[in-house]
Design a protein around this motif. Structure first.
Motif, PDB file in Angstrom:
ATOM      1  N   ARG A   8       6.104  -3.175   3.272  1.00  0.00           N
ATOM      2  CA  ARG A   8       6.445  -2.036   4.130  1.00  0.00           C
ATOM      3  C   ARG A   8       5.245  -1.629   4.999  1.00  0.00           C
ATOM      4  O   ARG A   8       4.125  -1.498   4.500  1.00  0.00           O
ATOM      5  N   GLY A   9       5.529  -1.440   6.272  1.00  0.00           N
ATOM      6  CA  GLY A   9       4.460  -0.990   7.169  1.00  0.00           C
ATOM      7  C   GLY A   9       3.605  -2.111   7.737  1.00  0.00           C
ATOM      8  O   GLY A   9       2.639  -1.848   8.440  1.00  0.00           O
ATOM      9  N   THR A  10       3.954  -3.356   7.399  1.00  0.00           N
ATOM     10  CA  THR A  10       3.251  -4.493   8.018  1.00  0.00           C
ATOM     11  C   THR A  10       4.230  -5.218   8.934  1.00  0.00           C
ATOM     12  O   THR A  10       5.441  -5.062   8.787  1.00  0.00           O
ATOM     13  N   HIS A  11       3.719  -5.944   9.868  1.00  0.00           N
ATOM     14  CA  HIS A  11       4.634  -6.676  10.735  1.00  0.00           C
ATOM     15  C   HIS A  11       4.020  -7.983  11.190  1.00  0.00           C
ATOM     16  O   HIS A  11       2.805  -8.144  11.216  1.00  0.00           O
ATOM     17  N   PRO A 116       5.478   4.662   7.477  1.00  0.00           N
ATOM     18  CA  PRO A 116       5.682   3.846   8.674  1.00  0.00           C
ATOM     19  C   PRO A 116       6.729   4.452   9.612  1.00  0.00           C
ATOM     20  O   PRO A 116       7.747   4.967   9.162  1.00  0.00           O
ATOM     21  N   GLN A 121       1.884   2.086  11.534  1.00  0.00           N
ATOM     22  CA  GLN A 121       2.058   1.050  10.518  1.00  0.00           C
ATOM     23  C   GLN A 121       0.987   1.171   9.440  1.00  0.00           C
ATOM     24  O   GLN A 121       0.043   1.935   9.589  1.00  0.00           O
ATOM     25  N   ARG A 122       1.161   0.394   8.402  1.00  0.00           N
ATOM     26  CA  ARG A 122       0.143   0.388   7.342  1.00  0.00           C
ATOM     27  C   ARG A 122      -0.934  -0.642   7.626  1.00  0.00           C
ATOM     28  O   ARG A 122      -2.085  -0.448   7.294  1.00  0.00           O
ATOM     29  N   PHE A 124      -2.297  -1.942  10.991  1.00  0.00           N
ATOM     30  CA  PHE A 124      -2.193  -1.837  12.440  1.00  0.00           C
ATOM     31  C   PHE A 124      -3.478  -2.395  13.026  1.00  0.00           C
ATOM     32  O   PHE A 124      -4.342  -2.872  12.297  1.00  0.00           O
ATOM     33  N   GLU A 309      -0.949  -1.413  18.879  1.00  0.00           N
ATOM     34  CA  GLU A 309       0.517  -1.365  18.872  1.00  0.00           C
ATOM     35  C   GLU A 309       1.022  -0.352  19.900  1.00  0.00           C
ATOM     36  O   GLU A 309       1.973  -0.606  20.637  1.00  0.00           O
TER      37      GLU A 309
END
Ligand code: ATP
Ligand code: MG
Length: 411
Positions: A8-11, A116, A121-122, A124, A309
């Protein structure tokens, strides 16, 4: 097996996102280069103390947002939540203070355990710069000006506002702090739990509270101005005069404080209304006590960081991708020829895409999708004649070119 999800919070930065991301970094780095800043890279993890001692024991980042773990040797390690502390640590551990001023630019991932949302984000990424050494307000003007230039080159500047404030020197800050304690104590029971704590430990931080209930009281809180020493006023005057001189517009934001403890004098944010609650795109200020407080020499610094971002979302142009030549070999013999040809063309500096499979129609569709300039079709007939059919994908015109003449033909 359950479907694998990212944390969660990563991309992931897939090509389209990565292209924008890269455009932000490249533009920023080039622009910073014109100001004499060079890129540095510090580790993404440090001893936890590097951040607790600088960002501040009571800051949200340290109390709630930091990824901290004990490594196998029993050391407390933190993933970096921001860039300045690591750069300051690097200045001290590499003994760089002998050679001032230092002008450093950085980019890379940062980590904060936050809720998030769009633009938050976590893991970023930030770009940032630090100008270490000079104590003159001209240094503040220089980093703000560079930040503004970067935003301009990204096509963002006209959609953001520069908010500017001073946090004064230590003496002014202590006086202001006392005034805030007195003011907020009257509403103590109505403040959020976080702000009750802040009232005891770091009342300035209440001004930065995101809690709706707190904000009602923040609105009428005393401002710093009346507590500023003459020295602090002079310094701030130097900053605003410098910005006026080069025509950078700003709004005075008397209650602007930053989420990190180490700022003195100038603090600023470039803000937008385009990203909802995540309105700050670039933020920074002066941090004269930071390196000394970390146990290093007493040297000044000023800098900023910006979230890539958020900048990517606002980017004012679509980054270009090199338009390739597409080779379309049809049949086995042609494939061997295409292999050789692709190799030669790339050596000569062309971007060449080989699709590997599919009929002519499919391959031309792919060529269009890649925005190829030309398709070079090698069918059996062409091979027999020692030519290739070169189709200009913009005009649709097609011509036969001798294989021996192809490199020259394509330039
Ligand atoms: P915010 O008020 O939005 O939480 P901040 O005061 O915590 O920001 P800084 O620590 O000054 O922000 O970081 C500088 C910039 O980094 C921010 O202006 C923003 O563009 C970006 N940033 C900060 N935290 C995040 C995050 N969790 N996700 C994405 N970008 C972030
Ligand atoms: Mg934050």
């Amino acid at each position: 097996m359950a479907q694998l999800q990212p944390v969660r919070g990563t991309h992931d930065l897939l090509p389209e996102d990565e292209r924008r991301h890269r455009a932000v970094i490249d533009t920023a780095r080039q622009t910073a280069g014109r100001y004499g800043f060079e890129r540095v890279e510090t580790p993404i993890f440090e001893f936890t103390e590097v951040f607790t001692r600088t960002v501040g024991e009571t800051s949200d980042i340290v109390t709630k947002e930091m990824y901290v773990f004990e490594d196998r040797g029993g050391e407390s390690i933190a993933l970096r939540p921001e860039g300045t502390a690591g750069v300051a640590r690097a200045v001290i551990s590499n003994g760089l203070a002998q050679n001032l001023p230092l002008k450093m630019f950085y980019n890379g991932p940062m980590f904060r355990y936050e809720r998030p949302q769009k633009g938050r984000q976590r893991q970023f990424h930030q770009i940032g710069m630090e100008l270490i050494g000079p104590t003159t307000p001209l240094a503040d003007v220089e980093v703000i000006s560079c930040g503004a230039d970067i935003l301009d080159n990204l096509g963002i500047l006209s959609r953001v506002q520069l908010e500017l404030n001073t946090l004064g020197d230590i003496a002014s800050r202590n006086a202001y702090r006392a005034a805030l304690v007195e003011y907020f104590s009257a509403f103590r029971d109505k403040l959020s739990e976080d702000s009750k704590l802040r009232l005891e430990k770091n009342p300035l931080r209440i001004l930065d509270s995101k809690d709706e209930g707190d904000r009602v009281f923040v609105k009428d809180a005393p401002t710093f101005e009346q507590y500023l020493s003459n020295e602090a006023k002079d310094f701030f005057g130097g900053v605003t005069r410098g910005l006026d001189t080069i025509g950078i517009p700003y709004t005075l934001a008397p209650r602007l404080v930053r989420g990190l403890d180490y700022y003195t004098h100038t603090c600023f944010e470039f803000v937008t209304t385009e990203l909802g609650a995540q309105g700050t795109v670039m933020a920074g200020g002066r941090y004269d006590g930071l390196i000394r407080d970390m146990g290093g020499p007493d040297i000044a610094g000023v800098g900023w960081a910006a979230g890539i971002e958020r900048l990517s979302m606002m980017l004012g142009f679509e980054p270009e991708v090199a338009r390739p030549l597409v080779l379309v070999p049809l049949g086995e013999a042609a494939e061997t020829e295409a292999l050789k040809l692709a190799h030669q063309l790339r050596k000569a500096g062309h971007t060449v895409d080989v699709g590997f499979s599919g009929n002519l129609k499919k391959r031309l569709m792919r060529a269009n999708k890649l925005k190829a300039t030309k398709a070079i079709i090698l069918g059996e007939d062409e091979l027999a004649k020692g030519v290739a059919a070169v189709r200009d994908l913009d005009s649709g015109e097609q011509a036969e070119v001798a294989l021996t003449d192809l490199l020259r033909h394509l330039g």
